[in-house]
Design a protein around this motif. Sequence first.
Motif, PDB file in Angstrom:
ATOM      1  N   ALA A 171      10.759 -10.040  -2.163  1.00  0.00           N
ATOM      2  CA  ALA A 171      11.944 -10.708  -1.606  1.00  0.00           C
ATOM      3  C   ALA A 171      11.572 -11.936  -0.784  1.00  0.00           C
ATOM      4  CB  ALA A 171      12.733  -9.722  -0.751  1.00  0.00           C
ATOM      5  N   SER A 172      10.326 -11.974  -0.291  1.00  0.00           N
ATOM      6  CA  SER A 172       9.895 -13.119   0.522  1.00  0.00           C
ATOM      7  C   SER A 172       9.363 -14.269  -0.331  1.00  0.00           C
ATOM      8  CB  SER A 172       8.819 -12.680   1.517  1.00  0.00           C
ATOM      9  OG  SER A 172       7.575 -12.449   0.862  1.00  0.00           O
ATOM     10  N   GLY A 173       9.086 -14.005  -1.631  1.00  0.00           N
ATOM     11  CA  GLY A 173       8.621 -15.110  -2.474  1.00  0.00           C
ATOM     12  C   GLY A 173       7.776 -14.743  -3.682  1.00  0.00           C
ATOM     13  N   PRO A 174       6.678 -14.002  -3.508  1.00  0.00           N
ATOM     14  CA  PRO A 174       5.762 -13.751  -4.626  1.00  0.00           C
ATOM     15  C   PRO A 174       6.414 -12.992  -5.781  1.00  0.00           C
ATOM     16  CG  PRO A 174       4.736 -13.190  -2.534  1.00  0.00           C
ATOM     17  CD  PRO A 174       6.184 -13.432  -2.249  1.00  0.00           C
ATOM     18  N   LYS A 175       6.190 -13.483  -7.003  1.00  0.00           N
ATOM     19  CA  LYS A 175       6.741 -12.829  -8.185  1.00  0.00           C
ATOM     20  C   LYS A 175       5.875 -11.657  -8.635  1.00  0.00           C
ATOM     21  CE  LYS A 175       6.796 -16.703 -10.560  1.00  0.00           C
ATOM     22  NZ  LYS A 175       6.544 -17.758  -9.558  1.00  0.00           N
ATOM     23  N   VAL A 176       4.558 -11.770  -8.408  1.00  0.00           N
ATOM     24  CA  VAL A 176       3.618 -10.738  -8.860  1.00  0.00           C
ATOM     25  C   VAL A 176       2.722 -10.325  -7.697  1.00  0.00           C
ATOM     26  CG1 VAL A 176       1.769 -10.162 -10.482  1.00  0.00           C
ATOM     27  CG2 VAL A 176       3.625 -11.672 -11.209  1.00  0.00           C
ATOM     28  N   ILE A 177       2.524  -9.006  -7.573  1.00  0.00           N
ATOM     29  CA  ILE A 177       1.687  -8.465  -6.502  1.00  0.00           C
ATOM     30  C   ILE A 177       0.666  -7.518  -7.108  1.00  0.00           C
ATOM     31  CG2 ILE A 177       1.631  -7.077  -4.382  1.00  0.00           C
ATOM     32  CD1 ILE A 177       4.597  -7.901  -3.966  1.00  0.00           C
ATOM     33  N   LEU A 178      -0.588  -7.712  -6.774  1.00  0.00           N
ATOM     34  CA  LEU A 178      -1.652  -6.772  -7.120  1.00  0.00           C
ATOM     35  C   LEU A 178      -2.134  -6.120  -5.832  1.00  0.00           C
ATOM     36  CD1 LEU A 178      -3.878  -5.529  -8.985  1.00  0.00           C
ATOM     37  CD2 LEU A 178      -5.285  -7.532  -8.386  1.00  0.00           C
ATOM     38  N   VAL A 179      -2.016  -4.809  -5.753  1.00  0.00           N
ATOM     39  CA  VAL A 179      -2.566  -4.067  -4.610  1.00  0.00           C
ATOM     40  C   VAL A 179      -3.956  -3.605  -5.039  1.00  0.00           C
ATOM     41  CG1 VAL A 179      -2.226  -2.205  -2.955  1.00  0.00           C
ATOM     42  CG2 VAL A 179      -0.245  -3.320  -3.996  1.00  0.00           C
ATOM     43  N   THR A 180      -4.976  -4.182  -4.417  1.00  0.00           N
ATOM     44  CA  THR A 180      -6.337  -4.044  -4.940  1.00  0.00           C
ATOM     45  C   THR A 180      -7.006  -2.718  -4.629  1.00  0.00           C
ATOM     46  OG1 THR A 180      -7.219  -5.165  -2.976  1.00  0.00           O
ATOM     47  CG2 THR A 180      -6.702  -6.538  -4.892  1.00  0.00           C
ATOM     48  N   SER A 181      -6.500  -1.966  -3.689  1.00  0.00           N
ATOM     49  CA  SER A 181      -7.029  -0.623  -3.435  1.00  0.00           C
ATOM     50  C   SER A 181      -5.914   0.185  -2.802  1.00  0.00           C
ATOM     51  CB  SER A 181      -8.257  -0.665  -2.524  1.00  0.00           C
ATOM     52  OG  SER A 181      -7.955  -1.252  -1.283  1.00  0.00           O
ATOM     53  N   LEU A 182      -5.595   1.297  -3.441  1.00  0.00           N
ATOM     54  CA  LEU A 182      -4.454   2.088  -2.994  1.00  0.00           C
ATOM     55  C   LEU A 182      -4.840   3.562  -3.016  1.00  0.00           C
ATOM     56  CD1 LEU A 182      -1.386   1.880  -2.270  1.00  0.00           C
ATOM     57  CD2 LEU A 182      -0.922   2.254  -4.698  1.00  0.00           C
ATOM     58  N   HIS A 183      -4.591   4.228  -1.893  1.00  0.00           N
ATOM     59  CA  HIS A 183      -4.841   5.668  -1.836  1.00  0.00           C
ATOM     60  C   HIS A 183      -3.637   6.320  -1.170  1.00  0.00           C
ATOM     61  CE1 HIS A 183      -6.829   9.536  -1.279  1.00  0.00           C
ATOM     62  NE2 HIS A 183      -7.760   9.109  -2.113  1.00  0.00           N
ATOM     63  N   VAL A 184      -2.810   6.954  -2.005  1.00  0.00           N
ATOM     64  CA  VAL A 184      -1.602   7.605  -1.522  1.00  0.00           C
ATOM     65  C   VAL A 184      -1.737   9.111  -1.724  1.00  0.00           C
ATOM     66  CG1 VAL A 184      -0.168   5.584  -1.919  1.00  0.00           C
ATOM     67  CG2 VAL A 184      -0.474   7.253  -3.759  1.00  0.00           C
ATOM     68  N   ASP A 185      -0.664   9.843  -1.422  1.00  0.00           N
ATOM     69  CA  ASP A 185      -0.758  11.299  -1.491  1.00  0.00           C
ATOM     70  C   ASP A 185      -1.057  11.821  -2.897  1.00  0.00           C
ATOM     71  OD1 ASP A 185       1.681  10.638  -2.611  1.00  0.00           O
ATOM     72  OD2 ASP A 185       2.813  12.187  -1.554  1.00  0.00           O
ATOM     73  N   ALA A 186      -0.716  11.024  -3.929  1.00  0.00           N
ATOM     74  CA  ALA A 186      -0.946  11.446  -5.309  1.00  0.00           C
ATOM     75  C   ALA A 186      -2.310  11.025  -5.846  1.00  0.00           C
ATOM     76  CB  ALA A 186       0.146  10.881  -6.212  1.00  0.00           C
ATOM     77  N   THR A 187      -3.071  10.280  -5.046  1.00  0.00           N
ATOM     78  CA  THR A 187      -4.380   9.802  -5.502  1.00  0.00           C
ATOM     79  C   THR A 187      -5.438  10.857  -5.243  1.00  0.00           C
ATOM     80  OG1 THR A 187      -3.707   7.567  -4.822  1.00  0.00           O
ATOM     81  CG2 THR A 187      -6.017   7.900  -5.414  1.00  0.00           C
ATOM     82  N   PRO A 188      -6.150  11.335  -6.269  1.00  0.00           N
ATOM     83  CA  PRO A 188      -7.227  12.305  -6.046  1.00  0.00           C
ATOM     84  C   PRO A 188      -8.303  11.730  -5.122  1.00  0.00           C
ATOM     85  CG  PRO A 188      -6.684  12.148  -8.384  1.00  0.00           C
ATOM     86  CD  PRO A 188      -5.971  11.020  -7.701  1.00  0.00           C
TER      87      PRO A 188
END
Length: 282
Positions: A171-188
């Motif tokens: 919403a602030s501008g960027p059309k594409v976002i790459l999150v380069t490292s993500l560790h959430v509750d579903a990540t082993p």
Amino acid sequence: MNLLSIQSHVAYGHVGNASAVFPLQRLGVEVWPIHTVQFSNHTGYGAWRGQVFEAGVIGELVTGIAERGRLSACDGVLSGYMGSADIGAAILDAVAQVRAANPKADYCCDPVIGDVGRGIFVRPGIPEFMRHQAVPAADVITPNQFELELLSGHHVATLDDARAACDLLHASGPKVILVTSLHVDATPSDAIDLMASGPDGRFLVRTPKLDVSLNGAGDAIAALFFFHLKRTGSTAAALEAAGSSIFGLLKRTAQAQSRELLLVGAQDEFVKPTHVFTPTCI
């Protein structure tokens, strides 16, 4: 393809332009590097020599390229670590000049601010500059999870959280976002996730977690993702290519027990990754 890359540079090792330029060249890109600093080695060693260039140098070099009549041939601008808000402003001015010469050119900003466990490691003023000026000006951004949370103001513990944080940044501008490292509750615990969000959907790549932490990997994946996105126009294809190449690079580097990215020795991973990770739509 011609890309202008404005980043730090080291004589020994691979961070900033020393990490981003060669992989792009190996893939056939004409890279126009502008260095914001010239150090002997990256600062993770604790000691280094060299100097930080004044922000005016960036504008002078871009003007020189413009005088050659070549800015119209520039397909995109890539930026990474910004040592000061003045340098950041000079980079955004360069982006404006390139876009004026070629309206189809894109800007990819790696919003380097900090990381999980380390917190903010840039100078005061840089997080605010990234949030209020650099990110809104960018077509593509490549934050890590810490930076995603900081820039969006949204805590990320689940994939739904990550999607919501990306929506706030879109919403602030960027059309594409790459999150380069993500560790959430579903990540082993033995895996790491890469997430990409664009107008064509949201996608996830999960790779084994390697016992390696190296400076410059973020610079390399930002460059690769930007290139493949420009080449294919597909968020999923760019995620697959960049994620697979970086995993191969990091695995080869870990096997060699190298403190620096094995960019030259593992260069085939940029062209034909040993293992291809197919994204899933999320």
